[in-house]
Every structure is written in structure tokens, then in C-alpha cells.
Design a protein around this motif. Structure first.
Motif, short mmCIF file in Angstrom:
data_model
loop_
_atom_site.label_atom_id
_atom_site.label_comp_id
_atom_site.label_asym_id
_atom_site.label_seq_id
_atom_site.Cartn_x
_atom_site.Cartn_y
_atom_site.Cartn_z
N ARG A 36 73.13 -30.07 -0.11
CA ARG A 36 74.20 -30.78 -0.79
C ARG A 36 75.35 -29.81 -1.03
NH1 ARG A 36 72.55 -33.26 -6.44
NH2 ARG A 36 72.75 -31.08 -7.11
N SER A 37 76.52 -30.13 -0.52
CA SER A 37 77.69 -29.25 -0.66
C SER A 37 78.69 -29.87 -1.64
CB SER A 37 78.35 -29.02 0.70
OG SER A 37 78.75 -30.26 1.27
N ALA A 38 79.71 -29.11 -1.94
CA ALA A 38 80.71 -29.59 -2.90
C ALA A 38 81.46 -30.80 -2.38
CB ALA A 38 81.69 -28.46 -3.23
N ASP A 39 81.54 -30.97 -1.06
CA ASP A 39 82.32 -32.07 -0.49
C ASP A 39 81.45 -33.18 0.09
OD1 ASP A 39 81.29 -30.76 1.69
OD2 ASP A 39 83.20 -30.52 2.73
N SER A 40 80.15 -33.23 -0.27
CA SER A 40 79.26 -34.23 0.33
C SER A 40 79.06 -35.45 -0.56
CB SER A 40 77.90 -33.60 0.65
OG SER A 40 77.21 -33.25 -0.54
N ALA A 41 79.85 -35.58 -1.62
CA ALA A 41 79.79 -36.74 -2.52
C ALA A 41 78.39 -36.95 -3.10
CB ALA A 41 80.24 -38.00 -1.78
N GLY A 42 77.69 -35.84 -3.34
CA GLY A 42 76.37 -35.91 -3.94
C GLY A 42 75.24 -36.11 -2.95
N ASP A 43 75.55 -36.32 -1.67
CA ASP A 43 74.52 -36.54 -0.67
C ASP A 43 73.92 -35.22 -0.19
OD1 ASP A 43 75.03 -39.23 -0.81
OD2 ASP A 43 76.24 -39.29 1.03
N PHE A 44 72.62 -35.24 0.07
CA PHE A 44 71.98 -34.15 0.79
C PHE A 44 72.06 -34.46 2.27
CE2 PHE A 44 70.27 -33.21 -3.36
CZ PHE A 44 70.13 -31.83 -3.35
N ARG A 45 72.91 -33.73 2.97
CA ARG A 45 73.07 -33.92 4.40
C ARG A 45 72.01 -33.13 5.17
NH1 ARG A 45 79.69 -33.17 4.33
NH2 ARG A 45 80.18 -35.30 3.61
N GLY B 192 81.14 -23.45 -5.76
CA GLY B 192 80.62 -24.28 -6.83
C GLY B 192 79.12 -24.23 -7.01
N GLU B 193 78.42 -23.44 -6.19
CA GLU B 193 76.96 -23.39 -6.27
C GLU B 193 76.52 -22.47 -7.40
OE1 GLU B 193 73.17 -23.09 -3.19
OE2 GLU B 193 75.24 -23.08 -2.47
N GLU B 194 75.59 -22.96 -8.23
CA GLU B 194 75.12 -22.21 -9.39
C GLU B 194 73.60 -22.24 -9.45
OE1 GLU B 194 76.80 -24.00 -12.82
OE2 GLU B 194 78.89 -23.71 -12.19
N TRP B 195 73.03 -21.19 -10.03
CA TRP B 195 71.60 -21.15 -10.31
C TRP B 195 71.36 -21.93 -11.60
CZ3 TRP B 195 68.38 -18.82 -6.79
CH2 TRP B 195 68.97 -17.97 -5.86
N SER B 196 70.64 -23.04 -11.50
CA SER B 196 70.47 -23.92 -12.65
C SER B 196 69.06 -24.49 -12.68
CB SER B 196 71.48 -25.07 -12.59
OG SER B 196 71.25 -26.00 -13.63
N THR B 197 68.54 -24.70 -13.89
CA THR B 197 67.25 -25.39 -14.06
C THR B 197 67.45 -26.79 -14.62
OG1 THR B 197 66.98 -24.39 -16.24
CG2 THR B 197 65.96 -23.24 -14.38
N ASP B 198 68.67 -27.26 -14.65
CA ASP B 198 68.98 -28.59 -15.16
C ASP B 198 68.78 -29.61 -14.03
OD1 ASP B 198 69.97 -30.90 -16.24
OD2 ASP B 198 71.86 -30.04 -16.94
N ASN B 199 67.64 -30.27 -14.04
CA ASN B 199 67.30 -31.18 -12.94
C ASN B 199 68.02 -32.52 -13.01
OD1 ASN B 199 65.58 -29.32 -11.81
ND2 ASN B 199 63.73 -30.21 -12.71
N THR B 200 68.72 -32.79 -14.09
CA THR B 200 69.45 -34.05 -14.21
C THR B 200 70.96 -33.84 -14.26
OG1 THR B 200 69.17 -34.01 -16.62
CG2 THR B 200 67.54 -35.25 -15.33
N GLY B 201 71.40 -32.76 -14.88
CA GLY B 201 72.83 -32.56 -15.07
C GLY B 201 73.52 -31.77 -13.97
N TYR B 202 72.76 -30.94 -13.24
CA TYR B 202 73.39 -30.13 -12.20
C TYR B 202 73.65 -30.97 -10.96
CZ TYR B 202 74.26 -26.57 -8.68
OH TYR B 202 74.82 -25.82 -7.67
N THR B 203 74.89 -31.04 -10.53
CA THR B 203 75.27 -31.85 -9.37
C THR B 203 75.95 -31.03 -8.28
OG1 THR B 203 77.39 -32.42 -10.41
CG2 THR B 203 75.53 -33.93 -10.78
#
Length: 428
Positions: free
Chosen positions: A319-328, A285-296
Motif C-alpha cells: 500500500r503506497s501513499a497514492d494507492s487510495a488505501g488499496d494494497f496493490r 509517508g511510511e512509518e513504523w506503527s503498531t496501530d492496526n486500525t489508525g495507521y493508513t
């Protein structure tokens, strides 16, 4: 605000608010932490993750140098300075001065316009500050204890836009600096620079990372006892992004001029995301993105480096796909031909700042900041594959950090409290 000119301001330790001593227990080891409030006002813009705002030096005792943003003359500006702590606990302040002798003042820009500092082998302080695609803003003292004045014209790459300067001191007193150089929309390279202390000159070592449609983000650099430079950096989609990828490592040997990966295999510079020695690769699910608000999706956001002898050890937030948005928080180290990773903290969201040191008894110490809570700054240690964390400064509301290991084997922590415009010094 009154112009302070070139004077250094001094405050004795006895005149400060009483220092606080904490006993923090991590596993079976008890570390005593002494905390002092730095006696100078801090601007709320004094916050970043990439910076190197602390330096130490062992002379007739341990000296500490904290570069910080002080409040400017308006709500949207700041004035950089260096707070210096002498071995007897006395603090003094060196403001950054323009050519006309007045204080340097810059526009606030959280995460970009913050200072990095280092001390060279002759005692001169070097400060790079407040650049977000700006030309060099570089201040230096001409002698130990001297005023910090503008020396921007002495750097290579005049006219280029500079961002994210991180620097460190080599055992021989030279300095190394890494920064992102250039502000093109399709490519923003990373460069490595060298300060020759004997000749007092800067030069370009190499462009260490550059690729079309990518931007390099320097995280940290360290120099081992043999003089080899260890560099840590990330990549984003160009022109820039708050969410980066493919955390990478590179080693440079000044004796041979060669760049290698962690295993010693030759690497051609500039590296690209495809040729880098990657610690944390792309995940589902990791993508190269410049969207600082929409990319999760998955991303790296900050990382720091320490050395066990000449072996790199890394702490980073991912932040991984299974971390519920948290940076571990993770720890990475060389293992065979690759990198092994361990989870340090996965108990909730963390702030951008992170740090790591190597202790002769405990081994690695990973420092991180939680996004909320009464205690927010934690140190984690590992035994038998299990990580345990303890509050470094119970009750202190610091929300950013940086850390340096001093010559006495103590961790010196730089702890901003941006909600209360305060900076704290801690030693443990």
C-alpha cells in the motif's frame, strides 16, 4: 463432535461433487483449470497469508497434501487435519492426534492459528499449526501414510513462543522451517531450522533477523537444486503489527554455512532492517506503527517467493501513499545490484493471500485475490512489460489462496471459501 481417532477417511473422486473444468485465457495462452471441492468440512478460521498449507510429491503419479482447519467442537475452535489426494483422485484425511489418541483442537485466531505442511524424503508428513506466541505445536507421521501424532518435544527452543511457521522440502528430502520465535515486547526475532531426514532430527540453523524494537515476519522459503535456501521476510515495529515494512531477502548455503544477499555478497546474521537485502524500501509517508486500525500509510502486508533456477522472483502486496488505501500487487526480481519492481494489479483492493510460480513457457505467474467481485482469484502473466490477468476459477467464491508447483509442471492451488466453509483443489 465425534472423535475420529487415528483412522484415515477416504473418498473417491467419483463420489465428489462433479469436478469443474474452466478454460482461462491469459494473453495468448490458454490454461485449463480442473477444480474439485475437497470432501471435508472446513472451518471459517482456515485463512491466512503467510502459511504454507499445501505440499506435493511425485511418486507413482502426483500426490497433493492440503493442511486445513476443520470445525471444532465449539464455534470458536478448530481441529487441524491433512487432506491427501492420490493420483487417481481419491481423497483421504489424516487428523492431528494428541498423545492420548484424541484429536488436537485449538482456539480460532484468524491470520495466526493455521497449519503449514511439508513431506520429507522418507514420506513423513510434518505439520506445524495453531501457534500465536504458543509453544511448539508440531505433528508428524513416523512413516509414509502413518498417523499424525504430537512430536512437539523434539524441537529446539522448547518453551519459546512461536508464530508464523513456514516450511519447504529440499531436493535431498530435508526440510527447512522459518518462524518468528519469542514474544517479548521490544524484540521478536526470526529463526531458520533444519530437519535432517537421514537422522530424523531438527536443529537451529541461525537467527536470520533480529533488531531492537522490531519483529520479524517470515513469508516464504524455497530451496534450489544446489540445496541453497532462499528466504523472504518482512519487518514490523515491535511487538507486532498488521502493517509491515522493508520486505527482505536472504540466501543460505548449507554447504558453506554462509548467508548472502541476492548478488552473492556475504551477509552477517541476524540481519536488521538496516542490513537486510531489501526488495521494497520505505516510501513517502511510511512509518513504523503498531496501530492496526489508525495507521493508513504505506506498508507491506504479504509476499511469496518462487525460483527461476536459482534466481528469486517475488510477488507482494504493498500500500503506497497514492494507492487510495488499496494494497496493490507487485512483482520484484534481481536487477544489477538491486531489485526491479513491476505493478501487476492496481485495479482495486486485494485480500491478504498471494502466490507466485515459475512456468517454463509463460515465465512468472502471479496469483492474487480481489476483495470483492463475482470472480476473485486471478492469475497474472507478463509479456513485454505489460501484465494481463484472468480469472482462475470463474464463478468460484474462494477468498484465500496458496499455490505449489508440482513435479509435472502444474500449479496446484489451495482455495478456501471462508464464507461457505469449503476448500477447493485446483490444478492448471
Amino acid at each position: 463432535m465425534r472423535n475420529v481417532g487415528a483412522r484415515a477417511f477416504t473418498t473417491s473422486a467419483a463420489a465428489l461433487t462433479a469436478a469443474v473444468t474452466f478454460a482461462a485465457t491469459a494473453q495468448a495462452t490458454t490454461a485449463t483449470t480442473v477444480v474439485e471441492k475437497v470432501p471435508y468440512a472446513m472451518d471459517s478460521s482456515n485463512q491466512a497469508a503467510w502459511w504454507t498449507p499445501a505440499a506435493t510429491y511425485k511418486g507413482n503419479g502426483e500426490y497433493t497434501y492440503f493442511a486445513l482447519n476443520e470445525p471444532g467442537t465449539t464455534e470458536t475452535t478448530h481441529r487441524p487435519a491433512v487432506a491427501r489426494r492420490a493420483p487417481d483422485g481419491t481423497w483421504s484425511r489424516l487428523p492431528l492426534l494428541k498423545g492420548d489418541g484424541t484429536r488436537a483442537e485449538f482456539t480460532d485466531d484468524n491470520g495466526h492459528n493455521q497449519p503449514s505442511v511439508a513431506r520429507d524424503g522418507s514420506g513423513r508428513l510434518h505439520v506445524f499449526t495453531s501457534m500465536h506466541c504458543d509453544t511448539w505445536r508440531y505433528f508428524r507421521s513416523d512413516a509414509a501414510g502413518g498417523s499424525l501424532t504430537d512430536h512437539a518435544g523434539e524441537l529446539p527452543d522448547q518453551g519459546a513462543g512461536i508464530t508464523y511457521p513456514v516450511l519447504t522440502t529440499a531436493p535431498n528430502g530435508d526440510l527447512y522451517l522459518a518462524a518468528r520465535v519469542g514474544c517479548a515486547a521490544d524484540q521478536r526475532p526470526g529463526k531458520l531450522y533444519h530437519w535432517d531426514n537421514a537422522t530424523a532430527t531438527w536443529s537451529v540453523v541461525a537467527t536470520f533477523g533480529s533488531a531492537l524494537n522490531r519483529a520479524a515476519y517470515p513469508d516464504d522459503l524455497q530451496v534450489d537444486a544446489a540445496g541453497r535456501v532462499h528466504l523472504l521476510y518482512e519487518w514490523s515495529k515491535a511487538p507486532a503489527s498488521a502493517f509491515r515494512h522493508q520486505l527482505s531477502y536472504l540466501r543460505y548455503d548449507p554447504a558453506t554455512g554462509e548467508f548472502t544477499n541476492h548478488a552473492g555478497a556475504a551477509v552477517t546474521v541476524p540481519t536488521t532492517p538496516d542490513t537486510s537485502d531489501v526488495l521494497q524500501g520505505l516510501t513517502a509517508g511510511e512509518e513504523w506503527s503498531t496501530d492496526n486500525t489508525g495507521y493508513t500509510g504505506p506498508a507491506v502486508q504479504s509476499a511469496k517467493l518462487t525460483l527461476d533456477g536459482s534466481t528469486p522472483k517475488v510477488a507482494f502486496r504493498y500500500r503506497s501513499a497514492d494507492s487510495a488505501g488499496d494494497f496493490r500487487v507487485y512483482y520484484a526480481y534481481p536487477s544489477g545490484g538491486g531489485w526491479a519492481r513491476q505493478t501487476v494489479y492496481a485495479g482495486g483492493q486485494t485480500a491478504a493471500a498471494i502466490g507466485i510460480t515459475w512456468d517454463g513457457t509463460e515465465g512468472k505467474r502471479v496469483y492474487y485475490v480481489t476483495a470483492a467481485g463475482a470472480d476473485r482469484v486471478f492469475a497474472a502473466t507478463e509479456a513485454g512489460g505489460a501484465w494481463a490477468s484472468s480469472s482462475v476459477t470463474p464463478g468460484l467464491t474462494a477468498d484465500r489462496l496458496a499455490v505449489r508447483r508440482d513435479a509435472d509442471g502444474q500449479d496446484v492451488l489451495y482455495l478456501p471459501d471462508t464464507a461457505h466453509n469449503s476448500l477447493y483443489y485446483a490444478r492448471r
